[in-house]
Write an enzyme that holds these catalytic residues in place. Structure first.
Site, PDB file in Angstrom:
ATOM      1  CE  LYS A 273      -3.908   2.358   2.182  1.00  9.38           C
ATOM      2  NZ  LYS A 273      -3.253   3.597   1.638  1.00  9.38           N
ATOM      3  NE  ARG A 293      -8.757   8.433  -2.325  1.00 10.80           N
ATOM      4  CZ  ARG A 293      -9.643   8.668  -1.471  1.00 10.80           C
ATOM      5  NH1 ARG A 293     -10.612   8.900  -1.855  1.00 10.80           N
ATOM      6  NH2 ARG A 293      -8.993   9.099  -0.348  1.00 10.80           N
ATOM      7  CE  LYS A 443      -8.191   2.008   4.347  1.00 15.42           C
ATOM      8  NZ  LYS A 443      -8.338   3.717   3.851  1.00 15.42           N
TER       9      LYS A 443
END
Lengths: 575, 334
Positions: A273, A293, A443
């Site tokens: 990540k 994003r 995640k």
């Protein structure tokens, strides 16, 4: 709009609602102010959803487009400064600036402070009631719809200060308190409401009877609320005409439960990540677009990527992470921060903060949306593509090999050494979904770093923490001195905040504007995601995402960590 | 020696040897009103307005009380003391203290808008005025109470349509009685929490005409409260006691509701900025009306309010007291 699309959309709205549209107060700022009030006051998702649906059903056609824009982060550009607003307001109500500041620190919000300071005009005050009453209507003098104000801001962007001022003063006086509040929010460009984009998308979907995923895609990317109609925006046409339009990002929740709940390790792909800027690189119509994003078009900020305009085929969309990257190594996020806020990127910036792109996924290939394919298939195409391009800064996000969950757990322990935040787990069969979803992607971040520190300054918070001391500065020990090194605003419960607030009020030593120095007595554990050297801070370090992890009532202030401890952490993790 | 000095035990008149709203037990206490941060137990003798008397007895139990009318003169040595309406809650009084032609007035808590039972705030000219400042910032400007009542009534009607019980949160002494007034116009079924019931009973027995209410008891079935109006004190908000009203909507009635953040923090469905304290303009008007040469500012936004008074030419000073821990003055617990 002449297509048949419009009639299809309209047909979706139950006819019985049309008579309500005639109620004229739906067409003025009032209805938008009411919407904001309902949204920010309700804690129930369903009530918020309902309020939005009502608005989308009955609201002014042009206003609705602005509401979509505002709730998806497309704010009007800020045309006046907070200082200008402050000065104009104090002139209007004839109060000294310092008193305005006192009010501001108590309210915690500039827009609201101004809204409260300007006296209500006549009996229309009543429509700032929590229930909204119902006696106000179209005949209200000076009431304009939302789009009138927003578009006026845009027209005035380059106007002389006096002209802006005249417009703002007039608006302040023609609006009621609640309307004035949203007007100021729009004006100062800090429009945040407790509504996620997802909730708005769901409300739109419910209103026009379309799949939320379809809506999310249609309202993404670049469009101008001033020239787009509600119908056109939500129609299929919006995708055909806008080549830059990104796909909605697929986001993961933090892993819940244990790894074993996920089933067979073989069904999962693990990746690091990364802590950079999630982005989408789009090549269509011979043009290159880079989106963040947050749906900002950031193509110009990364000239490094310009070469992709020639190298990528038309109809290609890559999802990846923009990272500070040099000589095969991912650098500390802090490096990237030095160039993201800048308007113009200099050669020096490019040299000092070189970027790479770590490709996660392929969403469009040869002009075809391939999000429905399994991850393994998309990954295979992505690998082919990235390998063929042979660009040193364009990397495949490495897949972390593992055979058992235990093995993966030990791999995760390595994250911080390579400037990664932990792991991403993706089901190999997963499609690329829309928005934040549970189930197929997770995640799994590493535990934050922590340090024990003492509170030394406090300041009143904003929003629901207004008039409470909730914003704190913390210090570590350096010999017998205390060195402030970070602020933290979150992590305590309301009850704890109330206790700390009471402590601050009783134990403040000095007052510097809104800041109180406090007797160094309360010890907190501060958690953070990363640490970097900084010459802007006295302590020499800057922390990433600092927050309070717990109140160490068990620890006396002389047992807190030292500046030396911080420097050791910097040495270990700060590069 | 000033006529009234600020001591560890409270505001003290040495010449008359009495205290006003002392926070520690003393021999003689003159009480402005019955809220617990102004009327504390343990003193030998209390002087208060006769409307305050039953409330003091309710809260402090038996003791040595003397009750007077407004404007009635009482003598302590050569000091003349009289009580004057403060408009805060039932019986609330300003204390006028006069010695050899010098006049001091202690405001206690006050509001300048008449609520129909607390008596109309009376501006008294004096040399020195000691004023509260709970809402001493210009962001606090109340709407006329009729408009707020109207808002509350609309809110209750909206809840009725949605089949929800309306739970109004307000302090049991003062706010609750005002709410009853607003509520009785729209409903006949009003239920109250025990704390409000106690005050209600005391006032009714003292001869006050208040709308009929029913005390909420544990044996009442849930259906009793359906679509009715409930009045409860702040301590009940968010407690398990509230569960019996589900589905309900909660409306908090306090001056602090003027600011959105407070409303959101309290998680209220609605907030009504209905206060028993003077707003900014009320405070300013009251201070100016006294014509005082010197003003002391107690609990609230004392630093900002006194600084502003100085800037407009009124000699004002901050004073630290132990007032402001009960009723809406303390926004955290309330």
């Amino acid at each position: 709009m002449r297509s048949s699309r419009e009639s299809t959309l309209k047909a979706c709205i139950p006819l019985s609602n049309y008579r309500i549209i005639k109620l004229s107060h739906y067409h003025i700022m009032y209805s938008f102010a009411q919407l904001i009030y309902k949204l920010s006051n309700s804690t129930k998702t369903n009530e918020k959803l309902q309020a939005l649906v009502e608005y989308f059903l009955h609201g002014d056609e042009k206003d609705k487009v602005w509401v979509i824009a505002l709730f998806s982060g497309r704010r009007p550009r800020r045309t006046v400064s907070g200082t200008q607003l402050t000065v104009w307001c104090t002139e209007l109500v004839n109060l000294p600036i310092w008193l305005f500041q006192e009010c501001y620190h108590t309210v915690g919000d500039l827009s609201e402070t101004i809204a409260l300071l300007i006296p209500e005009k006549s009996s229309y005050a009543s429509n700032s009631s929590p229930t909204g009453g119902g006696r106000e209507g179209a005949s209200r003098e000076g009431a304009h719809p939302l789009h009138y104000y927003v578009e006026k801001f845009q027209q005035l962007e380059k106007a002389a200060e006096e002209e802006k001022k005249a417009f703002i003063l007039q608006s302040w006086q023609e609006l009621n308190s609640r309307e004035r509040f949203v007007f100021n929010k729009l004006l100062s460009g800090t429009f945040r409401v407790g509504v996620s984009q997802k909730l708005m998308v769901n409300a739109l979907a419910k209103t026009v009877k379309l799949d939320p995923n379809v809506i999310a895609h249609r309202i993404s990317g670049h469009w101008d609320p001033a020239t787009t109609t509600f119908t056109a925006l939500l129609s299929e046409q919006s995708i055909q005409t806008d080549h830059s339009k990104p796909y909605p990002f697929y986001l993961a929740y933090a892993l819940e439960g244990t790894l074993h709940d996920l089933g067979e390790p073989a069904d999962w792909q693990a990746e690091w990540k990364w802590d950079g800027i999630r982005g989408q690189v789009i090549k269509r119509n011979d043009q290159l677009f880079v989106w963040s994003r947050g749906e900002d078009l950031i193509t110009e900020k990364f000239p490094e990527y310009a070469i992709l305009q020639n190298r990528l085929q038309n109809g290609t969309v890559i999802d990846g992470e923009i990272l500070p990257y040099k000589d095969g190594l991912v650098l500390n996020f802090n490096v990237l921060q030095t160039r993201i806020g800048r308007k113009n990127i200099t050669k020096k910036n490019l040299q000092e903060a070189p970027v790479g792109l770590f490709a996660y996924d392929l969403l469009e290939l040869n002009g075809e949306d391939i999000r429905h394919l399994a991850l393994t298939e998309r990954r295979a195409e992505l690998e082919k593509l990235v390998t063929s391009l042979q660009l040193p800064w364009l990397q495949l996000s490495p897949v972390v090999a593992f055979r058992s969950w235990d093995e993966l757990t030990s791999q995760r322990g390595q994250s911080r050494n390579i400037n990664s935040e932990g792991l991403m787990l993706k089901r190999k069969s997963s499609a690329y979904l829309v928005g934040r979803r549970r189930g197929d992607w997770w995640k799994w971040k590493i535990d934050p770093l922590t340090i024990d520190a003492v509170m030394v300054y406090a300041q009143k918070g904003a929003g629901r923490r207004s008039n409470l001391y909730t914003d704190y500065t913390f210090a570590v020990k350096d010999g017998d001195k205390l060195v402030p090194f970070t602020k933290a605003y979150s992590g305590l419960t309301d009850k704890e905040f109330a206790q700390v607030d009471a402590f601050v009020k009783r134990n403040s030593l000095e007052k510097f504007g809104p800041v109180r120095t406090v007797k160094p007595e309360l010890v907190f554990e501060i958690a953070f995601e990363g640490i970097a050297a900084s010459n802007r801070h006295k302590s020499g370090v800057a922390l990433r995402f600092p927050r309070i992890s717990r109140w160490r009532t068990d620890k006396p202030p002389d047992e807190i960590n030292t500046l030396e401890d911080l420097k050791k952490m910097l040495e270990l993790y700060g590069k | 020696m000033p006529l009234i000095s600020f001591t560890d035990k409270g505001l003290y008149c040495a010449q008359g040897n009495f205290y006003i709203d002392p926070w520690q037990p003393v021999d003689k206490a003159v009480i402005t009103h019955a809220h617990s941060d102004h009327a504390r137990p343990g003193s030998q003798a209390y002087l208060c307005h006769h409307h305050t008397l039953p409330l003091l007895q309710l809260r402090l139990g038996q003791g040595h009380y003397q009750a007077v009318e407004w404007n009635e003169k009482v003598y302590f040595n050569e000091v003349t003391v009289s009580l004057h309406p403060a408009g805060h809650i039932i019986g609330s009084s300003q204390i006028r203290v006069e010695y050899k032609g010098e006049v001091w007035v202690v405001s206690g808590d006050y509001k300048t808008e008449a609520d129909g039972f607390s008596g109309d705030f009376e501006p008294i000219s004096c040399n020195t005025f000691i004023s509260e400042s709970t809402f001493g910032l210009p962001i606090y400007n109340w709407k006329p109470q009729q408009e707020i009542y109207h808002d509350i009534q609309n809110w209750i009607r909206t809840n009725e349509v949605a089949n929800k019980t309306s739970v109004l949160i307000g302090y049991s002494l003062g706010k609750a009685q005002r709410l009853l007034k607003a509520v009785e116009e729209v409903t006949g079924s009003i239920y109250v929490h025990g704390a409000i019931w106690n005050v209600h009973e005391t006032l009714t027995q003292a001869g006050w005409k208040l709308p009929a209410v029913q005390r909420i008891t544990p044996d009442m079935p849930k259906e009793t409260f359906k679509s009715s109006v409930v009045i409860a004190p702040p301590s009940a908000d968010g407690s398990p006691w509230m569960r019996r009203f589900s589905p309900h909507s909660t409306g908090i009635c306090s001056g602090w509701m003027q600011v959105r953040g407070n409303q959101r923090r309290r998680n209220a469905d609605a907030g009504f900025a209905l206060s028993d304290h003077a707003d900014w303009n009320g405070l300013l008007k009251a201070v100016k009306a006294t014509g005082a040469e010197k003003v002391f500012i107690t609990h609230g936004f004392q630093s900002a309010f006194s600084r502003y008074l100085n800037e407009i030419g009124i000699d004002a000073h901050e004073v630290k007291t132990e007032f402001g821990t009960e009723d809406e003055e303390s926004q955290l617990t309330n």
